[in-house]
Design an enzyme around this catalytic site. Sequence first.
Site, PDB file in Angstrom:
ATOM      1  CG  ASP A   1      -4.802  -6.352   3.376  1.00 12.56           C
ATOM      2  OD1 ASP A   1      -5.086  -7.548   3.632  1.00 12.56           O
ATOM      3  OD2 ASP A   1      -5.058  -5.814   2.282  1.00 12.56           O
TER       4      ASP A   1
ATOM      5  CG  HIS B   1      -4.240  -1.327   0.476  1.00 12.77           C
ATOM      6  ND1 HIS B   1      -3.772  -1.343   1.754  1.00 12.77           N
ATOM      7  CD2 HIS B   1      -4.769  -2.550   0.245  1.00 12.77           C
ATOM      8  CE1 HIS B   1      -3.997  -2.542   2.285  1.00 12.77           C
ATOM      9  NE2 HIS B   1      -4.597  -3.292   1.383  1.00 12.77           N
TER      10      HIS B   1
ATOM     11  CB  SER C   1      -1.024  -0.034   1.138  1.00  9.88           C
ATOM     12  OG  SER C   1      -0.453   0.165   2.398  1.00  9.88           O
TER      13      SER C   1
END
Lengths: 275, 193
Positions: free
Chosen positions: B131, B38, B11
Amino acid sequence: MLEGISYTDTKKLTAIIKERFNLDFSNYAMSSFRHRVSVAISKFNLVSADSLIEKLLNDSYMFDLFLKEVSIYTTEMFRDPSAWKYISETVLPKLASQNEKINIWLPECTSGEDIYTIAIILKELGLTQKSNITASFISNSLMTSFSQGYEIKKMELNKSNYLRFNEKNDFSEYYSISNYKAFMNSDLLKNVSIEKFLIAPMINPTMVNLIIYRNKLIFFNSILQFDVLTMLTNSLECGGFLFIGAKENIINPEMRKHYKVISEHERIYKRISKN
Amino acid sequence: MKNKIILIGGSAGSFSVVTQILTELPKNFRIPIVLCLHRLKHVRSGFAEALSLKSSNPVIEPYDKDRIEEGKIYIAPANYHLYIEAHKHFALSTEDSINHSRPSIDVTFVSTASVYKENVIAIILSGANNDGAYGIKRVKDLGGITIVQNPEECQVSTMPVSSIRIMKPDFILSSTEIIKYLIDINNKAFFGK
């Protein structure tokens, strides 16, 4: 939990549901279905697929809860604002010029977000009187929760989507706040009729001009996609439009013959085959 | 083994690393790569195109049910989860965000691991939440190769650090070493070198 239940358990579960409740999940897209079943298992405080099966067989309320849990909810209004803009600026004016009434169908609703989105667009175009929206819900309890004052979550997201759709208007005129919750104004639904949708092929005498069916095909495998698209196509008049999700596709070449792509990027198709 | 697949999750701070990787991988790179990064929900176009300009192989945002093909680089579309199904095609989903993320790296990694098992090479890059940690652990559990970008090199180290906390990656590498590793493994798989 992210792994989802095993393939063997999935087969067992879908077979039992089919036999007992006459609903066939075997042609759902497996990864996401297996995942949702395991989420349901943990929500019900159960430990395994077997314990879920046992509950389903012995507790008559359980199946409705299970259906609610494995359903997918659209929780965003004006998702992909540019696509709704295309509907508003191109598709609806064309339909309005060619038809006395515009018939819009939202099959298999699980929530009200898309219904309110299209209702707002029609209102802004001054086409509310000129259109009928039919929203078909998959279960009675979902239908009831929709018709009794619809609470909207994720309001910030909806507002920012709406601003991308129409920066000139104020979204706050469409809802009111009570007890810190946002409720959509139900007078937007003057031209909306709701019905319980049966999974069995729907007999739809009224030819539909626009079908809104976004992000539903992704939850089916290609066999079920074909069956569902056949049913939708049969309800859509020649020259009518089918509006699907941003990353959905009509895969089957036989099915594609019925359609012309009107907007590749926004996933809007026009039926070109005759009834 | 020709049925390998490379997964890359990241991300905040990963975009420049991904760009560097794609820029330096050669045209004859055959192992499919799936990027799960992301990204802004509402920005649907431009991302794959921007990466395509840098990459010698095509960068594609798959549609639902698209088949995974060699020599292609796939990027998870905005606002959908990206699963891989048993017959090696993509499946998209609008299920709720997981760890505030959609696409969720965990979803992509876990489902790919269950299909490709020991043929997965999973990489976690710079990122601002945890994540991907569970996902890369599953890849390792099922016999795949796991690589975490060296946290010292990362712009934001939360994601690699959370991964290292719950599993022992096979390699902790800098971005340059990751590129070298990928080129080596591609040469071995496809050209017997």
